[in-house]
Design a protein around this motif. Structure first.
Motif, PDB file in Angstrom:
ATOM      1  N   GLU B  20      -3.965  -0.122   3.122  1.00  0.00           N
ATOM      2  CA  GLU B  20      -3.303  -0.541   1.883  1.00  0.00           C
ATOM      3  C   GLU B  20      -1.787  -0.407   1.996  1.00  0.00           C
ATOM      4  OE1 GLU B  20      -6.860   0.414  -1.333  1.00  0.00           O
ATOM      5  OE2 GLU B  20      -5.176   1.814  -1.106  1.00  0.00           O
ATOM      6  N   THR B  21      -1.372   0.697   2.575  1.00  0.00           N
ATOM      7  CA  THR B  21       0.071   0.905   2.757  1.00  0.00           C
ATOM      8  C   THR B  21       0.655  -0.202   3.640  1.00  0.00           C
ATOM      9  OG1 THR B  21      -0.055   3.282   2.465  1.00  0.00           O
ATOM     10  CG2 THR B  21       1.803   2.459   3.755  1.00  0.00           C
ATOM     11  N   PRO B  94      -3.215  -2.612  -4.811  1.00  0.00           N
ATOM     12  CA  PRO B  94      -2.029  -2.878  -3.989  1.00  0.00           C
ATOM     13  C   PRO B  94      -1.223  -4.083  -4.478  1.00  0.00           C
ATOM     14  CG  PRO B  94      -3.972  -2.600  -2.607  1.00  0.00           C
ATOM     15  CD  PRO B  94      -4.448  -2.611  -4.020  1.00  0.00           C
ATOM     16  N   THR B 166       6.199   2.271  -1.510  1.00  0.00           N
ATOM     17  CA  THR B 166       4.746   2.133  -1.740  1.00  0.00           C
ATOM     18  C   THR B 166       4.153   3.474  -2.140  1.00  0.00           C
ATOM     19  OG1 THR B 166       4.167   2.582   0.567  1.00  0.00           O
ATOM     20  CG2 THR B 166       4.441   0.265  -0.048  1.00  0.00           C
ATOM     21  N   GLY B 176      -2.945   3.300  -1.357  1.00  0.00           N
ATOM     22  CA  GLY B 176      -2.157   3.592  -0.172  1.00  0.00           C
ATOM     23  C   GLY B 176      -2.034   5.075   0.078  1.00  0.00           C
TER      24      GLY B 176
END
Ligand SMILES: Nc1ncnc2c1ncn2[C@@H]1O[C@H](COP(=O)(O)OP(=O)(O)OP(=O)(O)O)[C@@H](O)[C@H]1O
Ligand SMILES: [Mg+2]
Lengths: 350, 222
Positions: B20-21, B94, B166, B176
């Motif tokens: 996700e990050t 996200p 993020t 994330g």
């Protein structure tokens, strides 16, 4: 009989350029009238701030005049815009003091750039680039980046790039000012070569009289935005009118003469006749001096000399000591005058 | 072995969070690059003595860039909640972080683009003009290629900043590694989770820096 057709390629009519600055109005170019003919190398000389760069930038529309008309290749550059101006610029190329190459492109990619702008096909571009690389003597360095080249080589790339779209006019803004004397000479030779081979008209600005002397046919002298003098290089050399011009001319002539006074020469050469000869090009193809000693039976002793080569022959002064029959000395002076060498008797001993 | 060292770490979840990050950083970087580049070029061309010199446009663009650059990111996220809701219908996940990430980073990058373009030798632009180049040609064949190393190192710095953003976007539940470290690690006092998440964030940052530096030196022919 060969009829030489003289066509005016560049015409400036009452051109002025003013800038607005924090300290009020600044007149960079003031009421300039000039015409440059087809195929000539025209020099513009002036000290820093005289307005040379501004003037040359008016010729390809990088600057617009505040008043007056700029006509190049029978197009009024000062009144066209947009694509008409861009197309005109492809025929008025420019080279720069600091070369202004794209460091991100190789030699051949740099030369190819103006062709890309003109929309030339890839195969045509490659062909043309090859030709130009050859013309400017950079064969083998096509893949090099500008950072890997010497100053002289960079200017060769600049010249090749400027020639890519087969221009009518080449503008040179201090093209050799960042180069050492030897490299300067080789670049000037290249410019002459191009001028002769391609019949290209060259306008060149500089603050070095040496450059004018070496390659220009005609010269205009600028001071404070104005053209104070203009004409054939030799003529301007021979009888400079304005003070600036005199200063420029002394850059390459009688510099030593001043230091080493005529008085000193007279003292050192007490006998015979001292004559100052002024060579102004053209006529001096013949070996004048050797004629004097051979035919007139004179001893010719060169005492002081300062001759430089210009586009139209040698220019400069020579001081000679003539020793021998007095009549023959008279004849010698007459002979030289006849052959276009100006003479000035400095001192008659006896 | 790893499970003994980090008893609370759910590796599956950790991997998902990493992805996700990476996703948020990647997508946001791409959009930031495009928008920031466009804004930076506009800022450059409208500045005095340039091709599109225009005081009003220059001032307007400059002001917008400066305002958004000055808002702390966390505030920006909160301010943008209604906008995000409108745009994506949700403020979770996200994708929900993307508007804030891009709007936060693009002005930052635009400034860097402006600085990079100002470094270009004026003479080169003049040379292109003297050859009869159009403005679009000058942008595509002079401005961008000639400033590319600086543009790349700028986007590298921006991407790294985005990794940090993020993590902060975690407060709106963006997911994330940041969210994981905060919710599972900090709030549940599982310091091994925080530790591993931190290590992973560092790895991401180092990888980005390495790739950026590599490309920068590769393309710099000065
Ligand atoms: N864009 C501009 N805005 C304001 N003043 C200018 C501008 N360009 C040139 N000038 C001024 O016009 C005058 C002439 O400048 P120009 O660059 O033409 O001189 P130059 O003869 O080329 O000098 P150099 O030998 O130093 O290159 C100078 O006083 C300069 O400061
Ligand atoms: Mg100048």
């Amino acid at each position: 009989m060969i009829l030489k057709v003289v066509m005016t390629v560049i015409q400036l009519e009452n051109v002025s350029k003013k800038y607005r600055t924090a300290n009020g109005e600044l007149i960079a170019v003031k009421d300039v009238n000039l015409s440059v003919e087809n195929g000539e190398i025209f020099g513009i000389i002036g000290y820093s701030g005289a307005g040379k760069s501004t003037l040359i930038r008016l010729l390809n529309g990088l600057e617009q005049p505040t008043s007056g008309k700029v006509i190049v290749n029978s197009q009024e550059i000062s009144s066209i815009k947009g694509s008409a101006l861009r197309n005109a610029r492809q025929k008025i190329s420019m080279i720069f003091q600091h070369f202004n190459l794209l460091w991100s492109r190789t030699v051949e990619e740099n030369i190819s750039f103006p062709l890309e702008i003109a929309g030339v096909s890839k195969s045509e571009r490659q062909k043309k680039v090859l030709e130009l690389v050859e013309l400017v003597g950079l064969k083998g360095r096509e893949k090099a980046y500008p950072s890997q080249l010497s100053g002289g080589q960079k200017q060769r790339v600049g010249i090749a790039r400027a020639l890519a779209n087969s221009p009518e006019v080449l503008l040179c803004d201090e093209a050799t000012s960042a180069l050492d004397p030897e490299t300067t000479d080789s670049i000037l030779d290249l410019l002459v070569d191009i001028n002769e081979k391609l019949g290209l008209t060259v306008v060149l600005i500089t603050h070095e009289m040496h450059v004018i002397r070496k390659i220009c046919h005609r010269v205009a002298v600028m001071e404070a935005g104005q053209v104070v003098e203009n004409g054939d290089v030799l003529q301007v050399f021979q009888s400079p009118q304005a003070n600036v011009t005199k200063r420029f001319v002394s850059q390459i002539t009688d510099t030593n003469e001043r230091k080493e006074s005529i008085g000193q020469i007279i003292k050192n050469y007490p006998s015979g006749t001292l004559v100052k000869l002024l060579f102004v090009g053209s006529s001096t193809g013949q070996p004048v001096i050797s004629h004097l000693s051979r035919e007139l039976n004179l001893d010719v002793n060169i005492v002081h000399g300062n001759i430089s080569q210009t586009k139209s022959g040698p220019y400069g002064t020579l001081i000679v000591q003539l020793d021998g029959n007095k009549d023959n000395v008279q004849k010698a002076v007459a002979y030289m005058n006849e052959h276009g060498v100006k003479t000035e008797v400095i001192e008659n001993a006896e | 072995m790893l499970n003994d060292l980090f008893p609370n770490v759910d590796w599956e979840k950790m991997w998902e969070a990493t992805q996700e990050t990476l996703y948020m950083t990647g997508v946001a970087t791409v959009f930031t690059f495009v928008i920031g580049l466009a804004l930076g070029i506009l800022l450059f061309l409208t500045s005095p003595q340039q091709l599109w010199a225009n005081k009003l446009v220059s001032w307007l663009t400059g002001s917008i860039v400066n305002i958004f650059r000055s808002i702390p990111f966390i505030i920006l996220v909160i301010l943008l909640i209604p906008f995000t809701k409108l745009l994506l219908g949700s403020i979770r996940g996200p994708n929900a972080a993307l508007p804030a990430l891009i709007i936060g980073a693009a002005p930052f990058y635009a400034r860097m683009v402006l600085i990079a373009l100002k470094e270009i030798d004026k003479g080169v632009i003049e040379a292109a003009r003297s050859m009869g180049a159009k403005t679009s040609t000058i942008i595509g064949k002079v401005l961008i290629p000639e400033s590319l190393p600086a543009l790349v190192s700028g986007i590298t710095v921006t991407a790294i900043a985005l990794v940090g953003y993020t993590a902060m976007a975690g407060v709106i539940g963006a997911g994330g590694l940041g969210t994981l470290a905060f919710l599972d690690g900090f709030q549940r006092s599982q310091s091994d989770v925080t530790f591993v998440a931190t290590i992973l964030i560092l790895v991401v940052v180092f990888v980005i820096q390495f790739i950026g530096d590599f490309i920068t030196t590769k393309i710099d022919k000065r």
